[in-house]
Design a protein around this motif. Structure first.
Motif, short mmCIF file in Angstrom:
data_model
loop_
_atom_site.label_atom_id
_atom_site.label_comp_id
_atom_site.label_asym_id
_atom_site.label_seq_id
_atom_site.Cartn_x
_atom_site.Cartn_y
_atom_site.Cartn_z
N ARG A 117 -11.06 -15.76 9.36
CA ARG A 117 -11.28 -14.37 9.76
C ARG A 117 -12.77 -14.06 9.69
NH1 ARG A 117 -6.59 -11.42 10.00
NH2 ARG A 117 -4.80 -12.40 9.01
N VAL A 118 -13.21 -13.21 10.61
CA VAL A 118 -14.62 -12.81 10.68
C VAL A 118 -14.69 -11.32 10.96
CG1 VAL A 118 -16.79 -13.08 11.96
CG2 VAL A 118 -15.35 -15.07 11.53
N ALA A 119 -15.52 -10.61 10.20
CA ALA A 119 -15.78 -9.19 10.45
C ALA A 119 -17.01 -9.10 11.36
CB ALA A 119 -16.02 -8.45 9.15
N VAL A 120 -16.91 -8.28 12.39
CA VAL A 120 -18.01 -8.11 13.34
C VAL A 120 -18.27 -6.62 13.51
CG1 VAL A 120 -18.81 -8.51 15.71
CG2 VAL A 120 -17.33 -10.20 14.59
N ARG A 121 -19.54 -6.26 13.55
CA ARG A 121 -19.91 -4.86 13.76
C ARG A 121 -21.27 -4.78 14.43
NH1 ARG A 121 -23.67 -3.02 9.96
NH2 ARG A 121 -23.96 -4.41 8.20
N ARG A 122 -21.54 -3.64 15.01
CA ARG A 122 -22.91 -3.35 15.44
C ARG A 122 -23.67 -2.91 14.20
NH1 ARG A 122 -20.12 -0.60 19.64
NH2 ARG A 122 -20.45 -1.65 21.63
#
Length: 167
Positions: free
Chosen positions: A120-125
């Protein structure tokens, strides 16, 4: 052939450095099929890059084990075994953070694409809310403020990106 390179001054200050500059705890190996480089660091961290990748390591505490990377162009495949701490990739459009997984990040002029092969990977601006990607998920992050949309990548798209790193 493995080459151990000295810690770059920019890297010791916690700033990104060119792909050729590594921490004392990392080695770099050139690969020919497909062409690119493999960076191997402590804790099982492995980063595979393709030719033309603009990648710099971040080692703020100067322990020889980077906790992140700045990726400005092209792609990188990152593998970090579970339980080895965190690692994040900063691009002009997004921040992808993980605790243990295999994922790919691809940067172009207009967007950053993140795909998760395992884990799992969290991605955000920068400054924005995060979305969580699971195995087989991807997200395309463009400049702007619209919500990030997680999608299941088509097998052909995932295979094309992973093939750039010999997977």
């Amino acid at each position: 052939m493995r080459v151990r390179l000295a810690l770059a001054a920019a890297l010791t200050a916690g700033l990104a450095a060119p792909a050729g500059a590594q921490t004392a705890g990392c080695t770099i190996e050139a690969r020919s099929d497909p062409p690119g480089q493999v960076l191997t660091c402590g804790g099982g961290l492995t980063i595979r890059t393709e030719p033309g990748t603009a990648l710099g390591l971040i080692d703020r505490n100067r322990d020889g084990r980077p906790e992140g990377a700045r990726l400005r162009a092209k792609g990188a495949l990152i593998a970090l075994p579970p339980g080895q701490g965190g690692f994040q990739v900063l691009t002009p459009h997004a921040i992808a953070a993980v605790r243990g997984t295999i994922w790919a990040v691809d940067v172009s002029a207009g967007q950053t694409s993140v795909f998760v092969e395992r884990g799992r990977v969290a991605v955000r601006r920068p400054g924005g809310p995060a979305v969580l990607l699971a195995e087989g998920d991807g997200v395309d992050v463009k400049r702007g403020t619209g919500p990030l949309r997680v999608v299941r990548w088509a097998p052909a798209r995932a295979a094309a990106l992973l093939a750039r790193f010999g997977r």
